[in-house]
Design a protein around this motif. Structure first.
Motif, short mmCIF file in Angstrom:
data_model
loop_
_atom_site.label_atom_id
_atom_site.label_comp_id
_atom_site.label_asym_id
_atom_site.label_seq_id
_atom_site.Cartn_x
_atom_site.Cartn_y
_atom_site.Cartn_z
N VAL A 129 -12.50 -0.06 0.08
CA VAL A 129 -12.10 -1.47 0.00
C VAL A 129 -10.97 -1.74 0.99
O VAL A 129 -10.03 -0.94 1.13
CB VAL A 129 -11.65 -1.84 -1.43
N ASN A 130 -11.07 -2.85 1.71
CA ASN A 130 -10.11 -3.31 2.72
C ASN A 130 -10.25 -2.60 4.07
O ASN A 130 -9.50 -2.91 4.99
CB ASN A 130 -8.66 -3.18 2.23
N ASP A 131 -11.19 -1.65 4.19
CA ASP A 131 -11.48 -1.11 5.51
C ASP A 131 -12.11 -2.21 6.37
O ASP A 131 -12.76 -3.13 5.85
CB ASP A 131 -12.46 0.07 5.43
N THR A 132 -11.93 -2.11 7.69
CA THR A 132 -12.51 -3.08 8.61
C THR A 132 -13.63 -2.42 9.41
O THR A 132 -13.42 -1.38 10.05
CB THR A 132 -11.46 -3.64 9.57
N THR A 174 -15.07 -5.59 0.96
CA THR A 174 -14.51 -6.15 -0.26
C THR A 174 -15.08 -5.45 -1.50
O THR A 174 -16.06 -4.70 -1.41
CB THR A 174 -14.83 -7.65 -0.36
N ASN A 175 -14.47 -5.71 -2.65
CA ASN A 175 -14.97 -5.17 -3.91
C ASN A 175 -16.39 -5.65 -4.20
O ASN A 175 -17.22 -4.92 -4.74
CB ASN A 175 -14.05 -5.56 -5.06
N ASP A 176 -16.67 -6.92 -3.83
CA ASP A 176 -18.01 -7.46 -4.06
C ASP A 176 -19.07 -6.70 -3.27
O ASP A 176 -20.19 -6.50 -3.75
CB ASP A 176 -18.05 -8.95 -3.66
N TRP A 177 -18.72 -6.29 -2.06
CA TRP A 177 -19.67 -5.52 -1.25
C TRP A 177 -20.00 -4.21 -1.96
O TRP A 177 -21.17 -3.82 -2.06
CB TRP A 177 -19.04 -5.23 0.12
N PHE A 218 -22.09 -5.15 -5.32
CA PHE A 218 -23.44 -5.70 -5.22
C PHE A 218 -24.30 -5.02 -4.15
O PHE A 218 -25.51 -5.26 -4.07
CB PHE A 218 -23.38 -7.21 -4.96
N GLY A 219 -23.69 -4.19 -3.31
CA GLY A 219 -24.48 -3.42 -2.36
C GLY A 219 -24.87 -4.18 -1.11
O GLY A 219 -24.02 -4.70 -0.40
N ASP A 220 -26.16 -4.26 -0.84
CA ASP A 220 -26.72 -4.75 0.41
C ASP A 220 -26.13 -6.10 0.85
O ASP A 220 -26.32 -7.11 0.19
CB ASP A 220 -28.23 -4.88 0.26
N ILE A 221 -25.39 -6.09 1.97
CA ILE A 221 -24.77 -7.30 2.52
C ILE A 221 -25.39 -7.59 3.89
O ILE A 221 -25.64 -6.68 4.67
CB ILE A 221 -23.25 -7.11 2.68
N GLU A 275 -16.78 5.06 0.01
CA GLU A 275 -18.11 5.13 -0.58
C GLU A 275 -19.14 4.83 0.49
O GLU A 275 -18.84 4.22 1.52
CB GLU A 275 -18.24 4.13 -1.73
N LEU A 276 -20.37 5.25 0.25
CA LEU A 276 -21.46 4.96 1.17
C LEU A 276 -21.96 3.55 0.91
O LEU A 276 -22.59 3.29 -0.11
CB LEU A 276 -22.59 5.97 0.99
N ILE A 277 -21.64 2.63 1.79
CA ILE A 277 -22.06 1.25 1.61
C ILE A 277 -23.23 0.94 2.54
O ILE A 277 -23.41 1.58 3.57
CB ILE A 277 -20.90 0.26 1.88
#
Length: 254
Positions: free
Chosen positions: A65-68, A84-87, A90-93, A22-24
């Protein structure tokens, strides 16, 4: 039974969909003062995709998820961050990087002192004897490092003894080497490597130590001068060319 089969199919499809990149989004800051850092280089080590932060420290990159994600910036300590799933939820980290304290040693530059006499000056000017040999159909060639007959025989022995040469270099690292082509296809990563000389990004993506990279280039007959002065993109191209030659020779061997 049909309902159970449908449910299992649905769950498997949902799991596969959730693992799609996904585009994070995020923002990179200086940990000392929370100021945004522009032009921070970001590489997804799993999918080998690259990105760069904007003026306000923001970035966007595709990841699952789990990518580094690997963050590198001149003068700052490089870091790895797990997605992580939270990222994703909730988006913007905010990612904070720590500045390095670098003590630079004094460098003395000694210019070549020319006398005006051609015969004398010709001996003073340094000459770099890095010769490359090419055999049609084998690839881009080999760098012998000098023009003695031993350099040519070294190249030929390397080509006609793949079990003792290329196979031992690349045969142990099939997973890492498969990422070479992905790196060359990503414009962000190529732009990043073109301006870097520290081998850090190559080491992170290929899971190699600097000594391993030097060993590969040395065994592929690249000169010491090239190994120490080339930028990271040139090093990537050199390793990639040598690996493609290995694949051709290995197919013939099999």
């Amino acid at each position: 039974m049909k309902k159970l089969l449908f449910l299992l199919t649905f769950l498997l499809s949902l799991t596969a969909w959730s693992q799609e990149p996904e585009l994070i989004e995020g923002k990179v800051l200086n940990s000392a003062n929370d100021e945004p850092l522009e032009n921070v280089n970001i590489v997804n080590l799993n999918s080998v995709r690259g990105a760069t932060t904007t003026e306000d420290g923001s970035f966007k990159v595709r990841a699952a998820v789990n990518d580094t994600l690997y963050f590198s910036y001149l003068g700052f300590k490089s870091i790895r961050v797990r997605v992580t799933n939270d990222w994703l939820r909730f988006g913007d980290i905010k990612v904070k990087m720590t500045e390095l304290g670098i003590a630079l040693e004094e460098v003395v530059i000694r210019p070549v002192q020319l006398t005006g006499y051609i015969e004398v000056d010709a001996k003073l000017i340094p000459v770099y004897d890095d010769y490359r040999y090419r055999i049609e159909g084998i690839g881009s060639g080999y760098e012998g490092g000098d023009k003695s007959p031993g350099a040519v025989s070294k190249v030929l022995s390397s080509i006609f003894n793949p079990a003792d040469f290329l196979y031992n270099v690349f045969g142990k690292r099939p997973k890492q080497m498969r990422k070479l082509r992905k790196m060359k296809e990503d414009d962000e990563i190529k732009n990043l490597l073109q301006s870097k000389y520290d081998r850090e990004t190559l080491m992170a993506v290929l899971q190699l130590e600097k000594v391993d990279i030097d060993e590969i280039l040395n065994k592929c007959n690249y000169s010491k001068n090239f190994i120490t002065t080339a930028n990271d993109l040139q090093i990537l191209d050199a390793i990639s060319d040598c690996y493609e030659e290995y694949r051709v020779l290995n197919r013939g061997k099999e």
